[in-house]
Design an enzyme around this catalytic site. Structure first.
Site, PDB file in Angstrom:
ATOM      1  N   GLU A  23       7.233   2.120  10.215  1.00  0.00           N
ATOM      2  CA  GLU A  23       6.412   3.023  11.019  1.00  0.00           C
ATOM      3  C   GLU A  23       5.007   3.161  10.428  1.00  0.00           C
ATOM      4  OE1 GLU A  23       8.474   6.738  11.414  1.00  0.00           O
ATOM      5  OE2 GLU A  23      10.284   5.762  12.135  1.00  0.00           O
TER       6      GLU A  23
ATOM      7  N   CYS B 134      -2.685   4.570   8.963  1.00  0.00           N
ATOM      8  CA  CYS B 134      -1.872   4.996   7.824  1.00  0.00           C
ATOM      9  C   CYS B 134      -0.692   4.024   7.743  1.00  0.00           C
ATOM     10  CB  CYS B 134      -1.419   6.426   8.123  1.00  0.00           C
ATOM     11  SG  CYS B 134      -0.236   7.069   6.967  1.00  0.00           S
TER      12      CYS B 134
ATOM     13  N   CYS C 230      12.001   5.209   0.584  1.00  0.00           N
ATOM     14  CA  CYS C 230      11.313   5.483  -0.685  1.00  0.00           C
ATOM     15  C   CYS C 230      12.354   6.017  -1.657  1.00  0.00           C
ATOM     16  CB  CYS C 230      10.221   6.531  -0.467  1.00  0.00           C
ATOM     17  SG  CYS C 230       9.352   6.995  -1.986  1.00  0.00           S
TER      18      CYS C 230
ATOM     19  N   CYS D 160      11.361  13.023  -3.248  1.00  0.00           N
ATOM     20  CA  CYS D 160      10.701  14.337  -3.168  1.00  0.00           C
ATOM     21  C   CYS D 160      11.462  15.197  -2.144  1.00  0.00           C
ATOM     22  CB  CYS D 160       9.242  14.186  -2.761  1.00  0.00           C
ATOM     23  SG  CYS D 160       8.348  13.102  -3.889  1.00  0.00           S
TER      24      CYS D 160
ATOM     25  N   CYS E 170      10.241  15.791   1.606  1.00  0.00           N
ATOM     26  CA  CYS E 170       9.762  14.631   2.366  1.00  0.00           C
ATOM     27  C   CYS E 170      10.890  13.926   3.117  1.00  0.00           C
ATOM     28  CB  CYS E 170       9.080  13.654   1.399  1.00  0.00           C
ATOM     29  SG  CYS E 170       8.577  12.115   2.180  1.00  0.00           S
TER      30      CYS E 170
HETATM   31  N1  SAH Z   1       4.449   8.037  -1.674  1.00  0.00           N
HETATM   32  C1  SAH Z   1       3.068   8.296  -1.576  1.00  0.00           C
HETATM   33  C2  SAH Z   1       2.525   7.870  -0.234  1.00  0.00           C
HETATM   34  C3  SAH Z   1       3.101   8.669   0.928  1.00  0.00           C
HETATM   35  S1  SAH Z   1       1.912   9.797   1.400  1.00  0.00           S
HETATM   36  C4  SAH Z   1       2.775   9.738  -1.877  1.00  0.00           C
HETATM   37  O1  SAH Z   1       3.692  10.536  -1.887  1.00  0.00           O
HETATM   38  O2  SAH Z   1       1.612  10.036  -2.139  1.00  0.00           O
HETATM   39  C5  SAH Z   1       2.846  10.997   2.182  1.00  0.00           C
HETATM   40  C6  SAH Z   1       2.134  12.338   1.987  1.00  0.00           C
HETATM   41  O3  SAH Z   1       2.810  13.294   2.815  1.00  0.00           O
HETATM   42  C7  SAH Z   1       2.217  12.850   0.570  1.00  0.00           C
HETATM   43  O4  SAH Z   1       0.994  13.418   0.178  1.00  0.00           O
HETATM   44  C8  SAH Z   1       3.276  13.929   0.627  1.00  0.00           C
HETATM   45  O5  SAH Z   1       3.053  14.914  -0.353  1.00  0.00           O
HETATM   46  C9  SAH Z   1       3.102  14.430   2.049  1.00  0.00           C
HETATM   47  N2  SAH Z   1       4.322  14.995   2.596  1.00  0.00           N
HETATM   48  C10 SAH Z   1       5.570  14.590   2.399  1.00  0.00           C
HETATM   49  N3  SAH Z   1       6.436  15.367   3.063  1.00  0.00           N
HETATM   50  C11 SAH Z   1       5.701  16.295   3.712  1.00  0.00           C
HETATM   51  C12 SAH Z   1       6.014  17.360   4.583  1.00  0.00           C
HETATM   52  N4  SAH Z   1       7.256  17.625   4.924  1.00  0.00           N
HETATM   53  N5  SAH Z   1       4.994  18.096   5.059  1.00  0.00           N
HETATM   54  C13 SAH Z   1       3.710  17.820   4.744  1.00  0.00           C
HETATM   55  N6  SAH Z   1       3.359  16.811   3.948  1.00  0.00           N
HETATM   56  C14 SAH Z   1       4.346  16.056   3.429  1.00  0.00           C
HETATM   57 FE1  SF4 Z   2       8.217   8.957  -1.456  1.00  0.00          FE
HETATM   58 FE2  SF4 Z   2       7.719  11.412  -2.367  1.00  0.00          FE
HETATM   59 FE3  SF4 Z   2       5.770   9.975  -1.193  1.00  0.00          FE
HETATM   60 FE4  SF4 Z   2       7.836  10.954   0.231  1.00  0.00          FE
HETATM   61  S1  SF4 Z   2       6.252  12.134  -0.812  1.00  0.00           S
HETATM   62  S2  SF4 Z   2       6.958   8.909   0.393  1.00  0.00           S
HETATM   63  S3  SF4 Z   2       9.542  10.736  -1.240  1.00  0.00           S
HETATM   64  S4  SF4 Z   2       6.842   9.511  -3.088  1.00  0.00           S
END
Ligand code: SAH
Ligand code: SF4
Length: 311
Positions: A58, A71, A78, A82, A85
């Site tokens: 996606e 994006c 992943c 986290c 996420c």
């Molecule tokens: N893995 C990398 C790239 C993915 S970016 C990273 O984590 O930076 C995805 C972004 O969305 C990250 O900044 C993460 O903190 C944010 N994110 C993840 N889950 C989220 C949620 N439920 N609501 C808002 N932002 C979220």
């Molecule tokens: Fe992976 Fe965490 Fe980034 Fe989500 S926020 S894509 S789990 S590193």
């Protein structure tokens, strides 16, 4: 017999055809780049690209003033886990190859007709957990014979893998923009939300950010997902501004996007604005990341629908 065919025959190519065929079958990977699905909400396009092994990936096109941002995803799923996420819930299915990453930009530009200038690695996956392919993708994206996207328009977002940040700092062709998902003001809170913090604590992350060579006039983008009652208290704003004070940063404050059945809640507008004002009082540059595309699950942290793992 035509002259060209005779010349081929004379150099013995016909004898080598079966071997050549075997080599093509094993080594030639034809780009799939199939656009499987697209959904539009509020100008945001979420699109799904089909991969050769029937997985899907996606990506999102976010409209800007004249030129757009795409994006892209770097992995299917992943493994960083986290807790807030949606992609993290899937676990890692596999890394994307460089061509599968580039294809997402190609699809956005040529199949969807979007006028793409910026590429951000903020889709599914942790780019620094798949760094070889990401670096190769960046080279192709930046090449004039590739997609001709200047380095200053490419941003890699990471959970904070320190070795990866140091490697990214040394890549040929000049530095890239860096975004870091911080999401917490202290190690205790961060380790609870983001398991990676237990092995890559915030002090080591700060050191890595301080030695990262930024592109000219650029800052590090720090992403902070604001979650009600978890990381949104006044003491959290103070600790966060102390942590950020020695760094050249811009803070992207993101209201938490809840997923169905989620254990966390987003802040109200007033709570969000209050937290923001506390940081601004400390002279931190804060931007609000909008929840555009929420209805089609195209907002941050919402990528990773059922279509990803099986179709
Ligand atoms: N893995 C990398 C790239 C993915 S970016 C990273 O984590 O930076 C995805 C972004 O969305 C990250 O900044 C993460 O903190 C944010 N994110 C993840 N889950 C989220 C949620 N439920 N609501 C808002 N932002 C979220
Ligand atoms: Fe992976 Fe965490 Fe980034 Fe989500 S926020 S894509 S789990 S590193």
């Amino acid at each position: 017999m035509k002259q060209g065919t005779l010349a081929l025959d004379q150099c013995g190519a016909f004898d080598r055809l079966p071997a050549l065929k075997r080599q093509l079958e094993t080594e030639l990977v034809l780009a799939s780049g199939r656009l499987v699905k697209k959904e539009i909400d509020d100008g945001v396009i979420k699109f799904v690209t089909g991969l050769a092994d029937d997985l899907t990936v996606e990506s999102v096109v976010i409209p800007m003033y004249r030129r757009h941002t795409v994006c892209v995803s770097s992995q299917v799923g992943c493994r960083m886990g986290c807790r807030f996420c949606r992609t993290g819930k899937i676990g890692l299915i596999r890394n994307l190859t460089a061509s599968e990453i580039v294809e997402q930009v190609f699809v956005a530009r040529h199949l969807l007709g979007a006028n793409i200038r910026n590429v951000v690695f903020m889709g599914m996956g942790e780019p620094l957990d798949n760094l070889d392919h990401v670096i190769q993708a960046v080279r192709v994206l930046g090449d004039q014979r590739g997609l001709d996207i200047a380095r200053r328009y490419i941003t890699i977002s990471t959970v904070g893998l320190i070795d990866g940040i140091d490697r990214l700092a040394r890549i040929d062709g000049g530095p890239l923009n860096l975004a870091v998902s911080l999401n917490a003001p202290t190690d205790t809170i961060r380790s609870r939300l983001m398991p990676i913090n237990r092995t890559h604590p915030m002090a080591a992350l700060k050191d890595a950010l301080q030695r990262y060579p930024l592109p000219k006039k650029s800052s590090i983008f720090v992403e902070y997902v604001l979650i009600r009652g978890v990381n949104d208290q006044p003491a959290h704003a103070r600790a966060l501004s102390r942590y950020l004070s020695p760094l050249r940063v811009k803070l992207n404050l993101i209201p938490y996007n809840p997923a169905p059945g989620s254990e966390f809640a987003p802040p109200s507008n007033e709570e969000f604005q209050y937290f923001r004002s506390l940081l601004e009082d400390e002279n931190i540059f804060v931007r609000k990341r909008h929840r555009k595309g929420e209805r089609i699950m195209a907002a941050c942290g919402q990528l990773g629908g059922r279509s990803t793992a099986s179709r």
